[in-house]
Design a protein around this motif. Structure first.
Motif, PDB file in Angstrom:
ATOM      1  N   UNK A   1      16.874  -5.244   1.083  1.00  0.00           N
ATOM      2  CA  UNK A   1      17.171  -5.475   2.496  1.00  0.00           C
ATOM      3  C   UNK A   1      16.745  -4.281   3.343  1.00  0.00           C
ATOM      4  N   UNK A   2      17.044  -3.087   2.883  1.00  0.00           N
ATOM      5  CA  UNK A   2      16.698  -1.872   3.620  1.00  0.00           C
ATOM      6  C   UNK A   2      15.188  -1.770   3.811  1.00  0.00           C
ATOM      7  N   UNK A   3      14.429  -2.011   2.752  1.00  0.00           N
ATOM      8  CA  UNK A   3      12.980  -1.848   2.830  1.00  0.00           C
ATOM      9  C   UNK A   3      12.322  -2.942   3.661  1.00  0.00           C
ATOM     10  N   UNK A   4      12.763  -4.180   3.498  1.00  0.00           N
ATOM     11  CA  UNK A   4      12.186  -5.253   4.300  1.00  0.00           C
ATOM     12  C   UNK A   4      12.524  -5.089   5.774  1.00  0.00           C
ATOM     13  N   UNK A   5      13.726  -4.579   6.055  1.00  0.00           N
ATOM     14  CA  UNK A   5      14.113  -4.347   7.451  1.00  0.00           C
ATOM     15  C   UNK A   5      13.227  -3.283   8.089  1.00  0.00           C
ATOM     16  N   UNK A   6      12.957  -2.211   7.358  1.00  0.00           N
ATOM     17  CA  UNK A   6      12.098  -1.147   7.883  1.00  0.00           C
ATOM     18  C   UNK A   6      10.670  -1.629   8.121  1.00  0.00           C
ATOM     19  N   UNK A   7      10.295  -2.702   7.420  1.00  0.00           N
ATOM     20  CA  UNK A   7       8.958  -3.278   7.575  1.00  0.00           C
ATOM     21  C   UNK A   7       8.942  -4.432   8.578  1.00  0.00           C
ATOM     22  N   UNK A   8      10.105  -4.685   9.211  1.00  0.00           N
ATOM     23  CA  UNK A   8      10.253  -5.815  10.138  1.00  0.00           C
ATOM     24  C   UNK A   8       9.956  -7.145   9.460  1.00  0.00           C
ATOM     25  N   UNK A   9      10.398  -7.261   8.214  1.00  0.00           N
ATOM     26  CA  UNK A   9      10.157  -8.475   7.435  1.00  0.00           C
ATOM     27  C   UNK A   9      11.460  -9.140   6.998  1.00  0.00           C
ATOM     28  N   UNK A  10      12.597  -8.670   7.517  1.00  0.00           N
ATOM     29  CA  UNK A  10      13.875  -9.159   6.987  1.00  0.00           C
ATOM     30  C   UNK A  10      14.228 -10.557   7.467  1.00  0.00           C
ATOM     31  N   UNK A  11      13.675 -10.990   8.620  1.00  0.00           N
ATOM     32  CA  UNK A  11      13.938 -12.332   9.117  1.00  0.00           C
ATOM     33  C   UNK A  11      15.298 -12.461   9.780  1.00  0.00           C
ATOM     34  N   UNK A  12      15.559 -13.642  10.320  1.00  0.00           N
ATOM     35  CA  UNK A  12      16.832 -13.913  10.989  1.00  0.00           C
ATOM     36  C   UNK A  12      17.983 -13.904   9.994  1.00  0.00           C
ATOM     37  N   UNK A  13      19.011 -13.136  10.311  1.00  0.00           N
ATOM     38  CA  UNK A  13      20.204 -13.023   9.457  1.00  0.00           C
ATOM     39  C   UNK A  13      19.833 -12.660   8.026  1.00  0.00           C
TER      40      UNK A  13
ATOM     41  N   UNK B   1       0.816  -1.217   0.000  1.00  0.00           N
ATOM     42  CA  UNK B   1       0.000   0.000   0.000  1.00  0.00           C
ATOM     43  C   UNK B   1       0.849   1.267   0.000  1.00  0.00           C
ATOM     44  N   UNK B   2       2.118   1.155   0.348  1.00  0.00           N
ATOM     45  CA  UNK B   2       3.029   2.311   0.304  1.00  0.00           C
ATOM     46  C   UNK B   2       3.695   2.357  -1.070  1.00  0.00           C
ATOM     47  N   UNK B   3       3.572   3.462  -1.757  1.00  0.00           N
ATOM     48  CA  UNK B   3       4.063   3.558  -3.137  1.00  0.00           C
ATOM     49  C   UNK B   3       5.559   3.265  -3.240  1.00  0.00           C
ATOM     50  N   UNK B   4       6.338   3.696  -2.242  1.00  0.00           N
ATOM     51  CA  UNK B   4       7.796   3.549  -2.335  1.00  0.00           C
ATOM     52  C   UNK B   4       8.261   2.107  -2.180  1.00  0.00           C
ATOM     53  N   UNK B   5       7.412   1.232  -1.602  1.00  0.00           N
ATOM     54  CA  UNK B   5       7.813  -0.177  -1.447  1.00  0.00           C
ATOM     55  C   UNK B   5       6.952  -1.129  -2.281  1.00  0.00           C
ATOM     56  N   UNK B   6       6.096  -0.596  -3.120  1.00  0.00           N
ATOM     57  CA  UNK B   6       5.241  -1.469  -3.935  1.00  0.00           C
ATOM     58  C   UNK B   6       6.056  -2.277  -4.944  1.00  0.00           C
ATOM     59  N   UNK B   7       7.251  -1.772  -5.293  1.00  0.00           N
ATOM     60  CA  UNK B   7       8.103  -2.511  -6.228  1.00  0.00           C
ATOM     61  C   UNK B   7       8.434  -3.909  -5.715  1.00  0.00           C
ATOM     62  N   UNK B   8       8.341  -4.111  -4.370  1.00  0.00           N
ATOM     63  CA  UNK B   8       8.651  -5.423  -3.791  1.00  0.00           C
ATOM     64  C   UNK B   8       7.727  -6.515  -4.315  1.00  0.00           C
ATOM     65  N   UNK B   9       6.631  -6.136  -4.932  1.00  0.00           N
ATOM     66  CA  UNK B   9       5.668  -7.108  -5.440  1.00  0.00           C
ATOM     67  C   UNK B   9       5.668  -7.163  -6.970  1.00  0.00           C
ATOM     68  N   UNK B  10       6.696  -6.576  -7.555  1.00  0.00           N
ATOM     69  CA  UNK B  10       6.884  -6.646  -9.009  1.00  0.00           C
ATOM     70  C   UNK B  10       8.087  -7.535  -9.303  1.00  0.00           C
ATOM     71  N   UNK B  11       7.872  -8.754  -9.814  1.00  0.00           N
ATOM     72  CA  UNK B  11       9.010  -9.630 -10.112  1.00  0.00           C
ATOM     73  C   UNK B  11      10.039  -8.971 -11.021  1.00  0.00           C
ATOM     74  N   UNK B  12       9.587  -8.178 -12.003  1.00  0.00           N
ATOM     75  CA  UNK B  12      10.532  -7.516 -12.903  1.00  0.00           C
ATOM     76  C   UNK B  12      11.383  -6.503 -12.148  1.00  0.00           C
ATOM     77  N   UNK B  13      10.750  -5.736 -11.242  1.00  0.00           N
ATOM     78  CA  UNK B  13      11.497  -4.757 -10.455  1.00  0.00           C
ATOM     79  C   UNK B  13      12.469  -5.444  -9.504  1.00  0.00           C
ATOM     80  N   UNK B  14      12.063  -6.559  -8.906  1.00  0.00           N
ATOM     81  CA  UNK B  14      12.949  -7.302  -8.009  1.00  0.00           C
ATOM     82  C   UNK B  14      14.157  -7.849  -8.766  1.00  0.00           C
ATOM     83  N   UNK B  15      13.958  -8.237 -10.015  1.00  0.00           N
ATOM     84  CA  UNK B  15      15.047  -8.722 -10.853  1.00  0.00           C
ATOM     85  C   UNK B  15      16.100  -7.628 -11.043  1.00  0.00           C
TER      86      UNK B  15
END
Length: 305
Positions: free
Chosen positions: A98-110, A76-90
């Motif tokens: 890593x930076x964006x997932x960490x800010x969302x508390x989604x980075x996981x262990x290590x 829902x946040x425009x700046x992190x919506x790219x995380x759901x675009x396979x082409x953008x992730x490529x």
């Protein structure tokens, strides 16, 4: 040692499960996850399917409700919506992911989730054009075929759909695509191999699928329980019943945790007997499961075959 088996009970319970799941708290999961799509995403759209696919890829069962909430926030946040675009992730650098997932508390262990998320999106783009439905259609939408191609040990050690290691997560993925995304093309979800554990075995013994006298390895009971439920799913599936293999196993696990576990090692009735939707199947006697062993001394408890 003498055991008896009841396919009739397995069939009757399987037929009744869809209604029982809706109406009984005993069959509810430990944690209630909200799988709803993010705001602005249409149910069943490619965006919804990718949201389910990527979020589930890093869902290890620990604090899952918070993970799904964070994932919706990310979309829902425009700046992190790219995380759901396979082409953008490529194309995106892993440090940004890593930076964006960490800010969302989604980075996981290590930062394990970072690697999974980035690689899953990249592979989805490279192999399937960014659309999971291309993979599903290549399997003719057939549940058992889809799972067999997601598990490398069954497909010449080659991944056709990476980062869904393990049959249980694969079964959940298909179940969500059917129930949450409404992908009706999926077929034979009741013919997916059933995965047994101590909860499935315990609930099956308590319900009288297996009864009599036995002392020995739990694996022998587990194998027979699997056969009974798979036969029941096959027979009820031909009648148009809506329960899937995953739906059945999750309901049985919940029944074991919430109810049947209170009977394990005791001759008394379960404390939830009166509210259990399947109490008419409950066996009399005693059973105990521990350290891969099983002790059974029960009778069917009714005139049901």
């Amino acid at each position: 040692m003498s055991l008896k088996y009841s396919i009739n009970r397995a069939i009757d319970i399987t037929r009744a499960l869809p209604d029982a799941i809706e109406n009984s708290g005993l069959l509810a999961p430990e944690e209630t996850r909200n799988y709803a799509p993010p705001q602005g995403v249409t149910v069943g759209s490619i965006e919804h399917i990718i949201f389910i696919t990527l979020t589930l890829s890093i869902d290890n069962g620990s604090n899952s409700p918070a993970l799904w909430d964070s994932s919706r926030q990310a979309y829902e946040a425009e700046q992190t919506r790219y995380l759901f675009s396979p082409e953008a992730l490529f194309s995106e650098e892993v440090d940004q992911v890593r930076y964006d997932l960490k800010n969302l508390n989604m980075e996981g262990t290590k930062n394990k989730n970072v690697e999974i998320w980035k690689n899953a999106g990249t592979y989805l783009f490279q192999k399937w054009g960014g659309d999971p439905k291309n993979f599903l259609s290549s399997c003719q939408w057939d549940g058992p075929e889809i799972l067999s191609r997601m598990i490398p040990a069954r497909y010449h050690e080659v991944y056709d759909f990476q980062h869904f290691i393990g049959e249980k997560k694969g079964q959940l993925w298909l179940s969500l695509l059917k129930s949450e995304a409404g992908i009706e093309e999926l077929v034979n979800l009741n013919k997916i191999p059933l995965l047994t554990d101590i909860h499935i075995v315990r609930a099956s013994i308590a319900l009288g699928l297996v009864y009599g006298s036995y002392s020995g390895q739990m694996s022998l009971i587990s194998q027979k329980v699997r056969e009974l439920w798979e036969e029941a799913l096959t027979q009820t599936g031909s009648e148009g019943a809506s329960i899937t293999t995953f739906g059945l196993t999750e309901a049985l696990r919940s029944l074991s945790r919430n109810g049947c576990s209170h009977r394990d090692g005791k001759r008394a009735r379960c404390q939830h007997f009166e509210e259990c939707p399947f109490n008419r199947f409950c066996v009399e006697g005693i059973f105990a499961l521990e350290n891969k062993g099983a002790l059974i001394d029960t009778t069917s408890g009714s005139t049901l075959a």
